[in-house]
Write an enzyme that holds these catalytic residues in place. Structure first.
Site: not given
Ligand code: UDP
Length: 324
Positions: A141, A118
């Site tokens: 995250y 990501t």
């Protein structure tokens, strides 16, 4: 034709990739515990119910499928939730990936790995982001994804594991044939939430901040169509199967759109006026994230075919007819 294990293939992105791989003649097997995925999205290839957190289930599916390539989508992926419940993220993302990679090392050491990373690994950085930037994630995250990238780099160095990490920017849109699309429970992402609000005005829509350091004060993101994303996975897999070296690529369009720009496009596409409330910024939200996508264009010959308009159009037709 390759034997491909799609781990987390009942999720939003994994299901679109499974569809494309099957269309291209590959033998697809999906492995998913359905904790966040949906059985109705896992329509392509064989389905194996199981969790990456269970070493026996992981080993069993690897033995059964004997994959040439493994596409690893299984993860928790909501920034806000990761701030509130980091333990879940370290468990599922880091410990789960470790179980998967170590089982592969033992049972299918030649299998090529495509990992869903990501842009959150970069943190709050200004300007277009390229792959050589230092990684300074600002939320749990992003930190878990950075750790998994590092795990893969170490495995690659020590055991010659071949992998590609794809650093997704904002995956969005739906299958052009309308068979599958975005489904999350709860839905946290901007585009489906705006569309949900267009469908049902009682659905509460909040905009997280209008005082960010951006031209209109709302956050800027690089929205990439899930079908363009799927195409990049196919290319990355073929690249590795043809002897390509382990590498990391951004996967974005190099175009940024603000939350208010997306909102206006949802209003014009749905022909409805949205009611929303502007609230404080969401914890851990960088003001702008835009890809420098030149590396993936150069090395894998990938280019996005869809713009934000086609993203919103496809997502709007999906949301009106998806299972509820
Ligand atoms: N966002 C928002 N309201 C929502 C959901 C998202 O204002 O209900 C904003 C969020 O702050 C971010 C952008 O929309 O700037 C995209 O958020 P999303 O959760 O879709 O993806 P992220 O960039 O967090 O991965």
């Amino acid at each position: 034709m390759a034997k491909v294990l799609v781990v987390g293939g009942a999720g939003y992105i994994g299901s679109h990739v499974a569809k494309l791989l099957q269309k291209k003649g590959h033998q697809v097997s999906v492995f998913d515990d359905l904790s966040t995925g949906f059985r109705e999205l896992a329509k392509y290839g064989d389905f194996h119910l199981g969790s990456i957190l269970d070493p026996q289930e992981v080993r069993a599916v690897i033995k059964q499928v004997a994959p040439d390539a493994v596409l690893h989508f299984a993860a928790r992926a909501a920034v806000g939730e990761s701030v509130e419940n980091p333990s879940l993220y370290y468990e599922v993302n880091v410990a789960g990936s470790y179980q998967l990679f170590s089982a592969l090392r033992e049972l299918a050491p030649k299998a090529k790995i495509i990992f869903s990373s990501t842009c959150a690994v970069y943190g709050a950085v200004e300007g277009r982001l390229n792959e050589t930037l230092p990684l300074n994630p600002v939320n749990p995250y992003g930190r878990t994804k950075k750790m998994i990238e590092e795990m893969l780099a170490d495995f690659s160095h020590a055991y010659d594991t071949r992998y590609v990490s794809l650093r997704y920017f904002n995956a969005s849109g739906a299958d052009a044939e309308g068979e599958i699309g975005e489904m999350h429970n709860p839905e946290t992402h901007l585009i489906p939430r705006l569309l949900e609000n267009a469908l049902d005005p009682s659905f509460e829509m909040k905009i997280f901040g209008d005082k960010h350091a951006t031209p209109d004060g709302s956050c800027i993101r690089d929205y990439i169509h899930v079908e363009d994303l799927a195409d990049a996975h196919l290319r990355a897999m073929e690249y590795l199967l043809n002897g390509g070296k382990s590498d990391v690529f951004n996967l974005g369009t190099a175009k940024g759109s603000s939350v208010f720009e997306v909102l206006k496009l949802v209003e014009s596409t749905s022909e409805r006026k949205l009611k929303y409330q502007i609230v404080g910024a969401r914890a851990g939200d960088p003001p702008a994230l835009i890809a420098d996508s030149s590396k993936i264009e150069r090395v894998l010959g990938w280019k996005p075919k869809n713009d934000l308009k086609s993203i919103v159009h496809s997502a709007w037709s999906w949301i009106q007819k998806r299972p509820r």
